[in-house]
Design an enzyme around this catalytic site. Structure first.
Site, short mmCIF file in Angstrom:
data_model
loop_
_atom_site.label_atom_id
_atom_site.label_comp_id
_atom_site.label_asym_id
_atom_site.label_seq_id
_atom_site.Cartn_x
_atom_site.Cartn_y
_atom_site.Cartn_z
N LEU A 1 1.35 4.15 13.29
CA LEU A 1 2.60 3.33 12.79
C LEU A 1 3.29 4.21 11.81
O LEU A 1 4.46 4.42 12.11
CB LEU A 1 2.10 2.32 12.17
CG LEU A 1 1.93 0.87 12.88
CD1 LEU A 1 1.55 -0.45 11.94
CD2 LEU A 1 2.99 0.68 13.83
N ASP A 59 12.13 4.16 26.23
CA ASP A 59 11.34 4.38 27.51
C ASP A 59 10.09 3.46 27.59
O ASP A 59 9.32 3.37 26.83
CB ASP A 59 11.02 5.87 27.78
CG ASP A 59 10.53 6.09 29.12
OD1 ASP A 59 11.14 5.85 30.04
OD2 ASP A 59 9.16 6.39 28.95
N LYS A 83 -7.21 12.32 5.76
CA LYS A 83 -6.08 13.37 5.52
C LYS A 83 -6.61 14.30 5.17
O LYS A 83 -7.75 14.42 4.21
CB LYS A 83 -5.12 12.52 4.50
CG LYS A 83 -4.41 11.33 5.18
CD LYS A 83 -3.61 10.52 4.26
CE LYS A 83 -3.05 9.16 4.81
NZ LYS A 83 -2.42 8.63 3.80
N ASN A 109 0.78 -1.23 0.09
CA ASN A 109 -0.19 -0.09 0.09
C ASN A 109 0.92 1.20 0.02
O ASN A 109 0.37 2.37 -0.56
CB ASN A 109 -0.93 -0.13 1.06
CG ASN A 109 -2.00 -1.10 1.14
OD1 ASN A 109 -2.83 -0.96 0.49
ND2 ASN A 109 -1.76 -2.18 2.12
N LYS A 118 -0.53 27.99 13.59
CA LYS A 118 -1.35 27.28 14.26
C LYS A 118 -2.52 26.34 13.10
O LYS A 118 -2.68 26.94 12.28
CB LYS A 118 -2.42 27.87 15.27
CG LYS A 118 -1.89 28.37 16.66
CD LYS A 118 -1.48 27.65 17.54
CE LYS A 118 -1.10 28.23 19.00
NZ LYS A 118 -0.93 27.19 19.74
N TRP A 159 -3.29 14.60 9.43
CA TRP A 159 -4.21 13.54 9.53
C TRP A 159 -5.23 13.81 10.68
O TRP A 159 -4.85 13.87 11.73
CB TRP A 159 -3.50 12.13 9.75
CG TRP A 159 -4.40 11.01 10.09
CD1 TRP A 159 -5.24 10.52 9.15
CD2 TRP A 159 -4.38 10.07 11.27
NE1 TRP A 159 -5.90 9.20 9.75
CE2 TRP A 159 -5.39 9.08 10.96
CE3 TRP A 159 -3.70 10.53 12.53
CZ2 TRP A 159 -5.89 8.28 11.82
CZ3 TRP A 159 -4.10 9.26 13.46
CH2 TRP A 159 -5.21 8.37 13.15
N ALA A 160 -6.40 14.12 10.32
CA ALA A 160 -7.47 14.34 11.46
C ALA A 160 -8.70 13.75 11.16
O ALA A 160 -9.50 14.53 10.49
CB ALA A 160 -7.49 16.15 11.44
N PRO A 161 -8.88 12.67 11.28
CA PRO A 161 -10.03 11.75 10.77
C PRO A 161 -11.45 12.23 11.43
O PRO A 161 -12.30 12.26 10.83
CB PRO A 161 -9.67 10.41 11.30
CG PRO A 161 -8.69 10.36 12.10
CD PRO A 161 -7.84 11.50 12.03
N GLU A 168 13.94 -0.29 27.76
CA GLU A 168 13.85 -0.23 29.42
C GLU A 168 12.71 -0.99 29.82
O GLU A 168 11.47 -0.87 29.60
CB GLU A 168 13.58 1.24 29.77
CG GLU A 168 13.57 1.61 31.08
CD GLU A 168 12.44 2.48 31.87
OE1 GLU A 168 12.89 3.11 32.69
OE2 GLU A 168 11.63 2.76 31.03
#
Length: 702
Positions: A335, A357, A121, A62, A143, A91-93, A412
């Protein structure tokens, strides 16, 4: 006797399941050879590896492969185009609308709307000015404006922002468009991966002795030369990823692609890394992908007006103990975001790897809270494991090691998950090292709860050597965790308030200071020599920094008094801190010459409870420790694997280390064919009380 019945069609027994797992995971047989106790869990490794392979396959199908997929920062955020225009993507679904505003538009919130694309997107192209210069210049404030489905108007910082600042007493950070005309150009190539890893854990902001936030430039000019002189070949930089709350020690990340502006500019951080490389020092980033800050106006939380987006929705998306948000690692765009973040720090800033961490929190749905890991293998498999998070970690390690084979990754993890530091081809997590987190706990326990004469030598050796076969560990006597307010460093456990009054060389040794200086050296050397395949020290602890670490906060009236490292103490020739610094330096330099960290695990020939002695051999060296508070031993027999002449190469009792000079370094020690403690040869040595020695066979050396 009748033959056994054949299994019914479709039925699989344990042997068949094992064979199937071995067929699916390329090098699983090697893992099971290393640790046969993992055989009952072969199907778990099979499932993990197949899922990892499937995600890689899907990315290839993909996105054109993980190489392209991990370049999200090249399109998301805002970018200057070759024609002088500006390209923006987010990206703000959950958003109803997305807009860009800032100084360039007079802060008109709706003048520049994004166009909605597939899969949540949004994109925007802003043409250049008539003179072909960009409408949004370098250094201008921006902003993202989100209109939510419920009608709210939300001002946000792009998750892909490269630079954010907080001016004056503002509560929130401002997003700054960072596109300098003359960006920093790296001059030095990356050093090769060290064969032995000696890590100096560092925090730029506290690196000055003054009560202020230190800068990248200060660290480059003043701290890097110290690190080089001390013999460390690796720096682990904490609190670099931008975090709104300074007192979080950098663990409440708000902007994942932004280097913290508290200390300076992105270009100054690049200069720091480049300068370290010129000294042959590799630089690791303390990367925090286990959780994120709850901040919404200047963080990832609620970016598109929903509680999901980058995180699990509902209770699963919140870490109850840390009060932070938890990523949904199964999300395609999450991801992309996290893998691109790994690549960004490797490529843009030339970091050489990462210390991950909070890995325990990632690996399990219970996040390690209220769990005491006993070592039962059933604790590491089954429904309690968050396999989506584990697959992400496998992908992150795969990416880092594919891009840069010399990359170093450290986990860790307090749980001790098997195969976490085994290759992904074996079904493992792919990390190079794990932190040996039980070791500092053991030293603190001994100092808090036991008299010196009651220390158990066998228990010390067990703690230092209890690690998984062929999974490399980074050993440490103490790290930043032990330096934090509410805890005590080893030096403070040992010497406490006398550090303020009796560290002058002009005053006679008090019993407390004498004990503290001698045990401080011994604890660090035995941890260095026996505890792992890497070694870590937190800045300042090498010379016994006298105070805890406490960042400015309401509870201390925003004071910087304890948010500093007093390197001036070790520079003062009239103070005893220099002795501990000298010992740490020479210990590291000897390891560089002899390479015990990269040698096979030590052979421990003696752990004598009555005498309080420990002896072991590693890298052709003979380590001898006498922890007894008062007894010295003449003609003490010590076993060794080789005959020949031995000389002292490190002596904690030497004058330059604050010792009592009870040993003659011109003495030759001859190993004879006299079996002792399971070793074919042995020699006689004088080992004073509270002294550590390293002997080297000079015949073999020659």
């Amino acid at each position: 006797m009748a033959a056994p019945a054949a299994p019914a069609a479709g039925e699989t027994g344990p042997d068949a399941r094992l064979e199937a797992a071995l067929a699916d995971v390329p090098e699983l047989a090697r893992l099971l050879e290393i640790d046969p106790y993992l055989k009952p869990f072969a199907a778990d490794f099979q499932r993990r590896y197949k899922k990892f392979s499937q995600v890689l396959h899907d990315i290839g199908e993909n996105e054109g492969g993980i190489d392209k997929f991990s370049r999200g920062y090249e399109s998301f955020g805002i970018h200057r185009c070759s024609d002088g225009g500006i390209y923006c993507k987010e990206w703000a679904p959950g958003a109803e609308g997305v807009f860009l505003t800032g100084e360039f538009s007079g802060w008109n919130p709706f003048s520049h709307p994004y166009k909605k694309l597939e899969y949540g997107k949004w994109e925007l192209y802003i043409p250049p000015k008539q003179n072909k210069s960009p409408l949004i210049p370098h250094g201008s404030k921006l902003k993202v404006v989100i209109t939510s489905k419920s009608g709210e108007i939300l001002y946000r910082i792009s998750p892909w922002a490269k630079y954010v600042v907080r001016e004056n007493n503002n509560v929130n950070y401002d997003w700054i468009h960072w596109a300098p005309e003359d960006p920093y150009k790296f001059k030095h190539s990356r050093p090769k991966k060290p064969r032995s890893l000696r890590i100096y854990e560092s925090h730029v902001g506290i690196s000055s002795h003054e009560g202020k936030i230190a800068s990248y430039k200060h660290f480059t000019s003043n701290v890097l030369p110290r690190i080089k002189d001390l013999g460390y070949n690796c720096i682990q930089l904490m609190a670099i990823m931008e975090h709104a709350y300074y007192a979080s020690f950098g663990y409440q990340i708000t902007s994942f692609f932004a280097a913290s502006s508290r200390y300076g500019t992105p270009e100054e951080l690049k200069e720091l890394v480049d300068t370290a490389h010129s000294m042959g020092i590799v630089v690791l980033l303390d990367v925090v992908h286990s959780h994120a800050s709850k901040n919404s106006e200047d963080g990832l939380n609620m970016f598109d007006g929903t509680d999901s987006c980058y995180f699990h929705s509902g209770p699963r998306g919140t870490h109850d103990l840390w009060d932070s948000r938890l990523f949904i690692y199964s999300s395609w765009e999450v991801l992309r975001f996290l893998l691109s973040n790994i690549r960004w720090w490797l490529e843009e800033y030339c970091f050489d790897g990462f210390r991950f961490d909070g890995v325990t929190s990632m690996l399990y749905h219970h996040h390690g809270m209220g769990q005491g890991f006993s070592g039962d293998y059933n604790e590491y498999f089954g429904l309690q494991v968050d396999e989506d998070a584990l697959i992400y970690l496998m992908l992150a390690n795969h990416l880092a090691h594919t891009l840069y084979p010399d990359s170093i990754t450290i986990a860790e993890d307090v749980s001790g998950m098997p195969a976490l530091c085994s290759p992904t081809s074996q079904g493992g997590g792919g990390f190079d090292y794990r932190l040996a987190m039980a070791i500092p706990d053991k030293w603190i326990q001994l100092l808090k709860e036991f008299k010196d004469e009651d220390w158990n030598m066998g228990n010390i050796v067990y703690t230092l050597t209890n690690r998984r076969y062929l999974e490399k560990c980074v050993a440490y006597a103490e790290s930043h965790d032990q330096a934090l307010v509410g805890d005590k460093t080893l030096a403070f456990w040992l010497m406490d308030a006398e550090m303020y009054t009796n560290m002058s060389v002009l005053a006679p040794f008090t019993p407390v200071i004498d004990r503290g200086i001698q045990l401080h050296k011994m604890i660090r050397l035995i941890t260095h020599g026996l505890g792992g395949e890497g070694y870590l020290n937190f800045m300042g602890n090498e010379f016994g920094h006298p105070e805890w670490l406490d960042f400015p906060r309401k509870g201390n009236n925003e004071s910087y008094h304890y948010a500093r490292r007093q390197f001036n103490l070790t520079d003062d020739d009239l103070l005893r801190y220099k002795f501990l610094n000298n010992f740490d330096r020479d210990m590291n330099r000897l390891e560089e010459r002899c390479g015990w960290l990269s040698a096979p695990q030590a052979y421990v020939s003696e752990k004598h409870e009555a005498n309080k002695t420990i002896t072991f051999e590693r890298a052709g060296l003979l380590f001898i420790f006498n922890f007894h508070p008062s007894k010295s031993y003449t003609d003490y027999r010590v076993g060794t694997a080789t005959p020949g002449k031995f000389k002292i190469v490190l002596d904690s009792d030497a004058a330059e280390y604050g010792g009592h000079q009870r040993l003659d370094h011109n003495t030759n020690y001859f190993a004879e064919a006299f079996e002792h403690n399971g070793r074919p040869y042995s020699l006689l040595v004088y080992i004073p009380s509270r002294v550590a020695l390293i002997l080297q066979n000079v015949d073999l050396q020659n």
